[in-house]
Design a protein around this motif. Sequence first.
Motif, PDB file in Angstrom:
ATOM      1  N   CYS A   7      39.681  14.293 -33.280  1.00 53.66           N
ATOM      2  CA  CYS A   7      40.546  13.676 -32.283  1.00 53.66           C
ATOM      3  C   CYS A   7      41.183  14.679 -31.353  1.00 53.66           C
ATOM      4  O   CYS A   7      41.814  14.291 -30.368  1.00 53.66           O
ATOM      5  N   SER A  14      42.791   9.736 -24.601  1.00 55.85           N
ATOM      6  CA  SER A  14      43.825   8.743 -24.868  1.00 55.85           C
ATOM      7  C   SER A  14      44.893   8.752 -23.778  1.00 55.85           C
ATOM      8  O   SER A  14      45.443   7.699 -23.434  1.00 55.85           O
ATOM      9  N   GLN A  17      43.608   6.832 -20.915  1.00 51.54           N
ATOM     10  CA  GLN A  17      43.731   5.392 -21.137  1.00 51.54           C
ATOM     11  C   GLN A  17      45.150   4.885 -20.909  1.00 51.54           C
ATOM     12  O   GLN A  17      45.340   3.811 -20.342  1.00 51.54           O
ATOM     13  N   GLY A  23      51.488   7.976 -22.282  1.00 49.08           N
ATOM     14  CA  GLY A  23      50.637   8.514 -23.331  1.00 49.08           C
ATOM     15  C   GLY A  23      51.349   9.554 -24.172  1.00 49.08           C
ATOM     16  O   GLY A  23      51.238   9.556 -25.412  1.00 49.08           O
ATOM     17  N   ALA A 181      44.683   3.500 -26.648  1.00 50.77           N
ATOM     18  CA  ALA A 181      45.078   4.898 -26.799  1.00 50.77           C
ATOM     19  C   ALA A 181      45.833   5.111 -28.106  1.00 50.77           C
ATOM     20  O   ALA A 181      45.679   6.144 -28.774  1.00 50.77           O
ATOM     21  N   VAL A 184      43.400   5.735 -30.935  1.00 48.62           N
ATOM     22  CA  VAL A 184      42.881   7.103 -30.983  1.00 48.62           C
ATOM     23  C   VAL A 184      43.934   8.054 -31.548  1.00 48.62           C
ATOM     24  O   VAL A 184      43.634   8.918 -32.377  1.00 48.62           O
ATOM     25  N   VAL A 321      38.106   4.785 -30.554  1.00 48.22           N
ATOM     26  CA  VAL A 321      38.998   3.638 -30.402  1.00 48.22           C
ATOM     27  C   VAL A 321      38.842   2.672 -31.568  1.00 48.22           C
ATOM     28  O   VAL A 321      39.824   2.230 -32.172  1.00 48.22           O
TER      29      VAL A 321
END
Length: 397
Positions: A7, A14, A17, A23, A181, A184, A321
Motif C-alpha cells: 500500500c 488514495s 481518489q 485524503g 480511498a 486502500v 480498493v
Amino acid sequence: MICHLICFSGLPYSLNQAGLPLGLFLLVLVAFITDYSIILLIKGGNLSGTNSYQSLVHSTFGITGFLVLSLLQFLYPFIAMISYNIITGDTLTKVFQRLPGVGPGHILSERHFVIAVSTILFTLPLSLFRNISKLGKVSLLSMVLTVFILITVIIRAATLGPHIPPTENAWVFARWNAIQAVGVMSFAFICHHNSFMIYGSLKEQNLSNWSRVTHMSVGSAMIVSILFAATGYATFTGYTQGDIFENYCGNDDLATFGRFCFGISIITTFPLECFVTREVVSNVFFKGSLNNHAHVAVTLLIVAACTALSLAYDCLGIVLVLNGVVSATPLIFIIPSACYLKLSTERWFQGENRIPCLILIAGVFVMTTGLIMAVMFPQDCSHGAEMFYCYNLFSSP
C-alpha cells in the motif's frame, strides 16, 4: 506492526481518489481508528480471557463469528499476494528493459514470464518454510529497501514534479470517491492478526504498556505513510496510478533503482502473507496442524491460485480498493468494536462504548458504500502505458 508494503505504492492513488486535503485527513483518521481498535482487541481479550483474535471472536460470536473472521483473515493476505505478483510483473519488466539488448519484445519484458519465474525461483521456495522466524532476515531486507524506495519518491517529487503540469482541480479539497480511498488506507494499516502475539511477547503485559507500543508503532507508520502519499501525489497529481511506479518514466534510472528495490521487497514479503493464509487454512480444516505433505500441498495450492489470478488481471488500483473495503475494513473497524461492545456491561453509546459504536457504524458504511462504488464505478487502469510527460524529460539511452 508496520504498513503493508503493497500500500505504499497505492497511498498516493488514495489521495487522487479523495482529494489531497481530505485524503490526508482520512489517512490520519484511519491511523487513529487502527490505533484505537488494536488496543480494543486486547481489552476484549482481557474481558473474555482469550489470547488470540480467533479465540476472542469465537468466544464472543461462536463458530459463525470464527468462520467469518477466518474467511476475512484468509482473503486479505490472499488478495495482497495477488497484488504483489501484479507489482512484480509491472516493476521488474521495466527494470529488465534497462538492460542492454532487452527491448519491448524481449521475453524479460513480458510480465507473465517474469511473474511465473519469480514465483518458481523465489516466492514459492520461501513460502514453503514452516517456521516464519526463518524469514526474519528477509523481512529486515524488505524494510531496508523500503527506505530506499521512499527516498526515491521524495527525490523525484523535487526533481520531476515541477516538470509535470498539475491536472485541473489537482488541489481540490475533496472528491466523490473518497470512500474507496478509505479502503486502500485501511489495507495499509491492518496488523490486527498479530496483535495478540506481540502483546504476549511484552515483558510487562498490561494495557498501559500495550497502548504505548501501539501508539509508537501506528504513529511511525502514519508519518511514513503521509510522507509517501503526499510526495507521490504532489509529483503526479491527477495522473497518479494505482501503482505509483507506473507513473515514472521507463528510462528514468533513479526510478529504475526504486523499481528494483520495490520488486525485491515485494518478492521477499510475499511468503509472510502466504504464512498467514496457510495458518488460516490449517486452523479451519486441519485443527491447527499440517503434516509435511499437507503443508506442501496447501502452500502449492495457495501460491498457484494467486499466480493464476495475477496473470489474468493486472490493474492494481481496483485490487487494492476491493481488498480494503471487503477485508481490511471489517477487520479494523467492525469486528474489534463488535466484540468489545458485546462483552462490555455498559449500554451502547454510553461511557467508553461511544467511540466503539461510532467506529462500528463507520466501518459498516465504508464497507457497503465502498463495495457498491467499486462495482458500479470501476477505476480506469492504464497499465504499462508510458506517460505523456516522459517523452521529453529523459533522453533515451
